[in-house]
Design a protein around this motif. Structure first.
Motif, PDB file in Angstrom:
ATOM      1  N   TYR A  92       0.831  -1.210   0.000  1.00  0.00           N
ATOM      2  CA  TYR A  92       0.000   0.000   0.000  1.00  0.00           C
ATOM      3  C   TYR A  92       0.865   1.258   0.000  1.00  0.00           C
ATOM      4  O   TYR A  92       1.892   1.324   0.656  1.00  0.00           O
ATOM      5  CB  TYR A  92      -0.921   0.019   1.214  1.00  0.00           C
ATOM      6  CG  TYR A  92      -1.789   1.257   1.270  1.00  0.00           C
ATOM      7  CD1 TYR A  92      -2.916   1.362   0.481  1.00  0.00           C
ATOM      8  CD2 TYR A  92      -1.441   2.336   2.084  1.00  0.00           C
ATOM      9  CE1 TYR A  92      -3.704   2.506   0.504  1.00  0.00           C
ATOM     10  CE2 TYR A  92      -2.218   3.489   2.127  1.00  0.00           C
ATOM     11  CZ  TYR A  92      -3.349   3.565   1.327  1.00  0.00           C
ATOM     12  OH  TYR A  92      -4.123   4.709   1.350  1.00  0.00           O
ATOM     13  N   ASN A  93       0.404   2.264  -0.747  1.00  0.00           N
ATOM     14  CA  ASN A  93       1.057   3.558  -0.786  1.00  0.00           C
ATOM     15  C   ASN A  93      -0.018   4.629  -0.783  1.00  0.00           C
ATOM     16  O   ASN A  93      -1.040   4.487  -1.474  1.00  0.00           O
ATOM     17  CB  ASN A  93       1.925   3.667  -2.052  1.00  0.00           C
ATOM     18  CG  ASN A  93       2.776   4.930  -2.071  1.00  0.00           C
ATOM     19  OD1 ASN A  93       2.260   6.041  -2.093  1.00  0.00           O
ATOM     20  ND2 ASN A  93       4.091   4.751  -2.079  1.00  0.00           N
ATOM     21  N   GLY A  94       0.211   5.696  -0.024  1.00  0.00           N
ATOM     22  CA  GLY A  94      -0.767   6.780   0.040  1.00  0.00           C
ATOM     23  C   GLY A  94      -1.097   7.384  -1.313  1.00  0.00           C
ATOM     24  O   GLY A  94      -2.173   7.952  -1.498  1.00  0.00           O
ATOM     25  N   ALA A  95      -0.189   7.258  -2.277  1.00  0.00           N
ATOM     26  CA  ALA A  95      -0.440   7.790  -3.619  1.00  0.00           C
ATOM     27  C   ALA A  95      -1.655   7.140  -4.265  1.00  0.00           C
ATOM     28  O   ALA A  95      -2.250   7.702  -5.193  1.00  0.00           O
ATOM     29  CB  ALA A  95       0.794   7.587  -4.497  1.00  0.00           C
ATOM     30  N   LEU A  96      -2.041   5.964  -3.788  1.00  0.00           N
ATOM     31  CA  LEU A  96      -3.236   5.304  -4.326  1.00  0.00           C
ATOM     32  C   LEU A  96      -4.494   6.138  -4.065  1.00  0.00           C
ATOM     33  O   LEU A  96      -5.465   6.052  -4.824  1.00  0.00           O
ATOM     34  CB  LEU A  96      -3.391   3.915  -3.714  1.00  0.00           C
ATOM     35  CG  LEU A  96      -2.381   2.863  -4.200  1.00  0.00           C
ATOM     36  CD1 LEU A  96      -2.387   1.653  -3.276  1.00  0.00           C
ATOM     37  CD2 LEU A  96      -2.679   2.454  -5.637  1.00  0.00           C
ATOM     38  N   SER A 131       3.448  14.162  -1.606  1.00  0.00           N
ATOM     39  CA  SER A 131       4.628  14.122  -2.488  1.00  0.00           C
ATOM     40  C   SER A 131       4.349  13.416  -3.820  1.00  0.00           C
ATOM     41  O   SER A 131       5.267  13.212  -4.613  1.00  0.00           O
ATOM     42  CB  SER A 131       5.779  13.410  -1.774  1.00  0.00           C
ATOM     43  OG  SER A 131       5.433  12.062  -1.494  1.00  0.00           O
ATOM     44  N   THR A 132       3.099  13.053  -4.078  1.00  0.00           N
ATOM     45  CA  THR A 132       2.769  12.357  -5.327  1.00  0.00           C
ATOM     46  C   THR A 132       3.009  13.261  -6.530  1.00  0.00           C
ATOM     47  O   THR A 132       2.571  14.419  -6.559  1.00  0.00           O
ATOM     48  CB  THR A 132       1.299  11.898  -5.315  1.00  0.00           C
ATOM     49  OG1 THR A 132       1.084  11.025  -4.207  1.00  0.00           O
ATOM     50  CG2 THR A 132       0.941  11.162  -6.598  1.00  0.00           C
ATOM     51  N   ASP A 133       3.699  12.733  -7.531  1.00  0.00           N
ATOM     52  CA  ASP A 133       3.867  13.440  -8.796  1.00  0.00           C
ATOM     53  C   ASP A 133       3.445  12.509  -9.925  1.00  0.00           C
ATOM     54  O   ASP A 133       3.025  11.371  -9.690  1.00  0.00           O
ATOM     55  CB  ASP A 133       5.305  13.938  -8.976  1.00  0.00           C
ATOM     56  CG  ASP A 133       6.334  12.814  -8.849  1.00  0.00           C
ATOM     57  OD1 ASP A 133       5.970  11.629  -9.062  1.00  0.00           O
ATOM     58  OD2 ASP A 133       7.499  13.104  -8.528  1.00  0.00           O
ATOM     59  N   ASP A 139      -2.036  20.577 -12.454  1.00  0.00           N
ATOM     60  CA  ASP A 139      -3.015  19.497 -12.357  1.00  0.00           C
ATOM     61  C   ASP A 139      -2.690  18.560 -11.205  1.00  0.00           C
ATOM     62  O   ASP A 139      -3.582  18.119 -10.464  1.00  0.00           O
ATOM     63  CB  ASP A 139      -3.080  18.705 -13.667  1.00  0.00           C
ATOM     64  CG  ASP A 139      -3.862  19.439 -14.740  1.00  0.00           C
ATOM     65  OD1 ASP A 139      -4.667  20.313 -14.380  1.00  0.00           O
ATOM     66  OD2 ASP A 139      -3.659  19.141 -15.930  1.00  0.00           O
ATOM     67  N   MET A 140      -1.402  18.256 -11.039  1.00  0.00           N
ATOM     68  CA  MET A 140      -1.019  17.370  -9.933  1.00  0.00           C
ATOM     69  C   MET A 140      -1.362  18.006  -8.584  1.00  0.00           C
ATOM     70  O   MET A 140      -1.821  17.322  -7.664  1.00  0.00           O
ATOM     71  CB  MET A 140       0.467  17.042  -9.994  1.00  0.00           C
ATOM     72  CG  MET A 140       0.852  15.997 -11.035  1.00  0.00           C
ATOM     73  SD  MET A 140      -0.134  14.467 -10.982  1.00  0.00           S
ATOM     74  CE  MET A 140       0.013  13.973  -9.272  1.00  0.00           C
ATOM     75  N   SER A 141      -1.177  19.294  -8.505  1.00  0.00           N
ATOM     76  CA  SER A 141      -1.546  19.991  -7.265  1.00  0.00           C
ATOM     77  C   SER A 141      -3.038  19.848  -7.003  1.00  0.00           C
ATOM     78  O   SER A 141      -3.465  19.626  -5.860  1.00  0.00           O
ATOM     79  CB  SER A 141      -1.176  21.474  -7.351  1.00  0.00           C
ATOM     80  OG  SER A 141       0.224  21.631  -7.399  1.00  0.00           O
ATOM     81  N   GLU A 165       1.306   8.002   5.281  1.00  0.00           N
ATOM     82  CA  GLU A 165       0.342   8.067   4.179  1.00  0.00           C
ATOM     83  C   GLU A 165       0.146   9.513   3.727  1.00  0.00           C
ATOM     84  O   GLU A 165       0.116   9.801   2.521  1.00  0.00           O
ATOM     85  CB  GLU A 165      -1.002   7.479   4.610  1.00  0.00           C
ATOM     86  CG  GLU A 165      -2.049   7.529   3.497  1.00  0.00           C
ATOM     87  CD  GLU A 165      -3.421   7.092   3.968  1.00  0.00           C
ATOM     88  OE1 GLU A 165      -3.903   6.058   3.476  1.00  0.00           O
ATOM     89  OE2 GLU A 165      -4.020   7.799   4.813  1.00  0.00           O
ATOM     90  N   ARG A 166       0.058  10.418   4.682  1.00  0.00           N
ATOM     91  CA  ARG A 166      -0.130  11.837   4.349  1.00  0.00           C
ATOM     92  C   ARG A 166       1.067  12.349   3.555  1.00  0.00           C
ATOM     93  O   ARG A 166       0.898  13.052   2.542  1.00  0.00           O
ATOM     94  CB  ARG A 166      -0.317  12.638   5.637  1.00  0.00           C
ATOM     95  CG  ARG A 166      -0.749  14.080   5.426  1.00  0.00           C
ATOM     96  CD  ARG A 166      -0.947  14.795   6.752  1.00  0.00           C
ATOM     97  NE  ARG A 166      -1.578  16.088   6.588  1.00  0.00           N
ATOM     98  CZ  ARG A 166      -2.881  16.292   6.571  1.00  0.00           C
ATOM     99  NH1 ARG A 166      -3.708  15.275   6.724  1.00  0.00           N
ATOM    100  NH2 ARG A 166      -3.381  17.514   6.417  1.00  0.00           N
TER     101      ARG A 166
END
Length: 967
Positions: free
Chosen positions: A803-807, A922-924, A875-877, A916-917
């Motif tokens: 599991y990764n918070g980016a999900l 930090s997701t790109d 968009d990522m933001s 997770e936060r």
């Protein structure tokens, strides 16, 4: 507060109950009505609403509600609503169509975000792109669709498919017909949401005329709530929008229906599948119009009448109907969101021949109740129950400011000078307390239910294949329509369809997207909210204390870990918890038990949960109580009475409960097919989903149905099973005591627990790991629905992924981009969802979907979309901010207690939450692309389940291993 000179102050009032200052205003130039509730609630709410009486049943108010949110003058992006959902910290963002009004609410705790939301919504309603983009009307409302000149013409559209789903529910259909019968001379007789048979009659020009007529400030209701600069907001509303309009007369006020001379009667049909039975499958509803919603006392009094007569377990009118054998379920409601409210009683699983008996029985029972007097303890319980709910102001995930605002409209829409009436309920509650022993309730029951001719009886009878017949008739109509077109017209229609598809596929330009205001990721708090948990162990008991401001209320949960219960007994434990509080005990009848509890507390309930730890599932039975601190001992007395003294051989009552449970589960599976389909598909491989299915889903429904088929022979065994599982549930070594409230409340509970522990079982409860048998069933469940709910599922941990918070960001991207565009916008489904659990369980599912195979093709291509995903930094933001809006949704005190308990049970640490936060923030785009294997782990195994229409499932039966009837 100083009021801007652009507004007239009509009334200023302190609303003590809501800790607010209220200001009723009128904008001088435009005539806009404005109501402010100023207080210290950081969760700010805004809405603008309009009176929107439907001119016909084409659904123009509903289609307009969808369409104005598809781009506007200042915010020309094709879907600002979705752009806001992606890039806003909103705590609520939606729009709602009612029989006489349309409301556009938003909420946010962030001041800048709140202003952005207000701006986009105000521009949407007053300057929508509907005048320059007919495609919006076609997409959201309806259009003829012809992808190939040689193919078949179909009708598609989001609202069209949404309402096909709504009209698939027999309960909803009979309620809709009731409006038509009770208010035949008013706009209420017409379907504001849209009748699928009539939606295609709406023309584009009539659609635009509706906006021109009703979407004007003179016809508007503007509401602002919370802790914000009200003066600044008023100035902004004037300078940006309201000053541009002059007051006009808008004929939109709901008309009073002249009372009917004699009760009306109507018989209608609803569809069932070929395999379903017509016997004992009729619905009959009886309704009475009750004065107007501006009768302050009746507004609340009839909610209490509903409780006393029908809603409380053992309520006399419901009891009489069930015991007569005339039906297997009774439902009641008080519809008080319209000018002339109505009170209704519906019986289910009956026959049309029982209509006269039903009407006579209702009348005779009401006469008897009035003659003898309404049970005073029941009245006390009903009034206390509603007072507790009113003071608690816990609306779950819905901001309380929103619920207050909607309640304001229950008077404000019909009396410009009084939005305060129903939100200031203390006086009304005190009035009803004083009147309870004076014959007041008997008087209103006689006046509005016994001696009232403004009433109606509707009988809805089942008809096999009705849905298929309607679909065949529509197909024939489409063939005729196409046959009447020239070759040139056919080519033109195909060309128009292609143009609409192109419009739907073309993304908004960077400039259009940039027009939508958004926050920055830097505006988001980097640190996770702390867990409100303090573990105290004393005398072998685990107490989990939550130091939360609960406004004097104590929230108690007694959680019993039931992992030790063998699976063959789990369904009996689940049934037992459903019966607790609904059957008699040694000291109380179930009627008296409910009244005793509700007269002194906010309620005691027994529920079941399934928690997911890293390596196992933890099913639990939970006893919840809400009370003031001085009622702690009483609450425990009642809990002990329920757990240890319930009469589990009260077979007549147990059978009644089984019949009602079966009826309500059927209703839920039809209206929320997406929940069943996704849970069922995950149950092919997931322990938690299969356990939930077996103890509360479709498998549990089959268990209930099986008990009813041979109840007389199974009832003794049922009691024996209950006796067997009780010590397995209620033990000393599997208990966690969760308490939210003051330290004094904690002490009260800790003082009372030792005596409670003495009554618990000393049977050992080993922490066993539940192993369940899984099978890839890939089922298609046939129903009489006109739409489908199509699910696909998988587990990424089975593919070796962690599991990764980016999900959570991926869920936002899929829900608001890929699935939204392909399943909703282009496919015509009303909704689409996805999810990726920490245990690896993942799903995608559609809601009120005209398709099956096409939707599965979209699912299968999702991994490729993710693998090639590209997005700008902006968009990522947006995706991150939209994700964090869900993560940081404000929680009520009860929700904070429940969150803390859940995190304790699953063993989730603050460090895990913070991790997770950090991963979300930090997701790109590279991170998103790296998640393609997670999506393949969902789609490649091919676990699918559909709940849908009989004809459509039969057409695509090659997709399934098993095709069966839902009921």
């Amino acid at each position: 507060m100083k009021i801007s000179d652009k507004y007239d102050l009509i009334e200023e009032r302190k609303v003590e109950e809501l800790y607010s200052n209220g200001y009723l205003l009128r904008h001088k130039r435009s005539g806009a009505r404005v109501f402010l509730l100023e207080n210290d609630d950081e969760n700010k709410v805004f809405y603008i609403g309009f009176r929107t009486p439907p001119p016909d049943s084409t659904g123009v108010p509903h289609i307009m509600e969808h369409s104005v949110l598809c781009g506007s003058k200042l915010f020309p992006a094709k879907d600002p609503f979705i752009e806001l959902a992606k890039g806003s910290l909103n705590t609520f963002l939606n729009a709602m169509t009612y029989p006489d009004k349309t409301v556009y609410p938003v909420a946010s705790c962030n001041d800048r975000d709140f202003k952005n939301l207000m701006h986009v919504y105000m521009d949407a309603v007053f300057a929508p792109n509907i005048y320059t983009r007919e495609e919006i009307f076609c997409q959201e409302g309806w259009h003829y669709e012809l992808s190939d000149p040689e193919g078949e013409v179909e009708i598609n559209g989001v609202v069209y498919n949404e309402m096909k789903g709504a009209f698939s529910s027999p309960e909803d259909t009979i309620d809709r017909k009731m409006f038509e019968v009770l208010y035949p001379d008013t706009a209420y007789a017409r379907e504001a949401g849209g009748d699928p048979d009539h939606i295609p009659e709406l023309t584009y020009e009539a659609f635009l005329d509706f906006h021109r007529k009703y979407y004007h400030p003179s016809n508007s209701y503007i509401y602002i709530y919370g802790n914000c600069d009200m003066q600044e907001r008023l100035e902004w509303l004037d300078s940006e929008y309201l000053k541009n309009y002059e007051t006009i007369e808008v004929d939109s006020a709901p008309r009073l229906q002249k009372p009917l001379d004699t009760p009306a009667e109507k018989e209608i049909e609803y569809g069932i599948t070929e395999e379903e039975e017509t016997q004992d499958n009729t619905y009959i509803e009886c309704s009475w119009v009750v004065d107007t919603v501006l009768n302050r006392e009746l507004y609340l009094a009839f909610q209490i009448v509903d409780y006393v007569l029908l809603s409380a377990p053992g309520a006399p009118l419901k009891e009489k109907l069930l015991r007569s054998g005339i039906c297997s379920d009774v439902m009641s409601s008080y519809e008080n969101g319209v000018l002339q409210p109505y009170f209704s009683i519906m019986i289910k699983n009956t026959n049309a021949s029982e209509k006269e008996r039903f009407v006579s029985m209702v009348r005779e029972t009401l006469e008897e109740i009035v003659e003898k007097g309404v049970d005073k303890k029941s009245l006390e319980a009903g009034i206390n129950y509603f007072e507790f709910k009113y003071r608690e102001a816990d609306f779950g995930a819905y901001p309380k400011g929103l619920m207050y605002g909607l309640q304001c409209l229950d008077s404000w829409l019909y009396d410009d000078k009084d939005p305060f009436m129903h939100i200031s309920a203390t006086e009304t509650i005190e009035f009803l307390k004083e009147k309870a022993a004076t014959g007041y309730f008997e008087e209103i029951i006689r006046k509005y239910l016994i001696d009232n001719n403004h009433s109606a009886v509707i009988v809805s009878v089942p008809r096999k294949g009705l849905t298929a017949k309607k679909e065949a008739a529509l197909a024939s109509k489409m063939e005729e329509y196409k046959a009447g077109l020239s070759d040139t017209q056919i080519k033109e229609l195909a060309k128009k369809t292609a143009a609409l598809k192109k419009y739907q596929e073309e993304p908004s330009t960077p400039e259009e997207l940039a027009s939508i205001p958004m926050l920055k990721v830097s505006d988001i708090e980097k640190k996770a909210k702390p867990i409100d948990n303090e573990l105290i162990e004393k005398d072998g008991v685990r107490y989990l204390y939550h130091d939360v401001n609960t406004n004097g209320i104590s929230y108690l949960t007694l959680l019993f870990d039931i992992r030790s219960i063998p699976m063959e007994l789990a369904c009996y434990a689940a049934l037992l918890r459903s019966l607790y509080g609904m059957v008699s005990t040694e000291r109380y009848s179930y009627f008296d038990l409910t009244n005793e509890i509700n007269s002194k507390t906010g309620g005691i309930t027994v529920t079941q949960s399934v928690y997911n730890r890293e390596d196992m599932i933890v099913p639990a039975i939970e006893v919840d109580a809400k009370m003031l601190m001085d009622m702690t001992d009483f609450a425990f007395d009642m809990i002990e009475e329920i757990i240890f003294s319930s009469k589990l051989d009260e077979y007549v009552r147990i059978k009644e409960m089984l019949q009602m449970m079966k009826s309500r589960m059927q209703m839920a599976m039809l209206s929320s097919g997406h929940s069943m389909a996704s849970k069922r598909a995950m149950g092919y491989f997931s322990d938690s989903s299969l356990y939930e299915d077996m103890t509360g889903g479709y498998e549990f429904y089959r268990f209930i149905d099986g008990l009813l088929e041979d109840f007389d022979n199974k009832k003794q065994e049922l009691t024996e099973k209950f006796t067997q599982v009780i010590p397995m549930i209620f033990g000393r070594d599997n208990l966690i005591v969760s308490i939210g409230g003051s330290r004094e409340a904690l002490k009260k509970v800790m003082d009372r627990i030792p005596a409670f522990m003495e009554k618990l079982s000393d049977t050992p409860h080993p922490e066993t790991k539940i192993e369940l048998p899984h099978e890839k069933k890939n089922e298609g469940f046939k129903s009489s629905s006109m739409v489908q709910y199509a699910a696909m599922a998988g587990n990424f941990k089975a593919a070796g992924l962690e599991y990764n918070g980016a999900l959570r960001v991926l869920k936002t991207i899929l829900g608001y981009d890929y699935l939204w565009i392909n399943v909703r916008v282009k496919g015509g489904a009303y909704g689409c969802m996805s999810g990726f659990g920490r245990n690896g369980d993942s799903f995608m599912v559609s809601y009120r979907d005209p398709n099956i195979g096409k939707t599965y093709d979209v699912y299968k291509n999702a991994a490729s979309y993710v693998e090639n995903f590209d997005a700008s930094d902006r968009d990522m933001s947006k995706y991150i901010i939209g994700t964090m809006a869900v993560v940081d949704t404000p929680l009520t005190p009860k929700m904070r207690c429940d969150r803390g308990l859940a995190q304790f049970v699953v063993g989730r640490s603050f460090e895990s939450i913070q991790k997770e936060r950090d991963e979300i923030l930090s997701t790109d785009k590279e991170t998103v692309r790296s998640l393609a294997p997670y999506v393949r782990a969902l789609t490649d195994p091919g676990y699918i389940c559909v709940v849908g229409g009989e004809e459509r499932i039969n057409e695509e039966k090659e997709l399934f291993n098993t095709v069966k009837n839902l009921f």
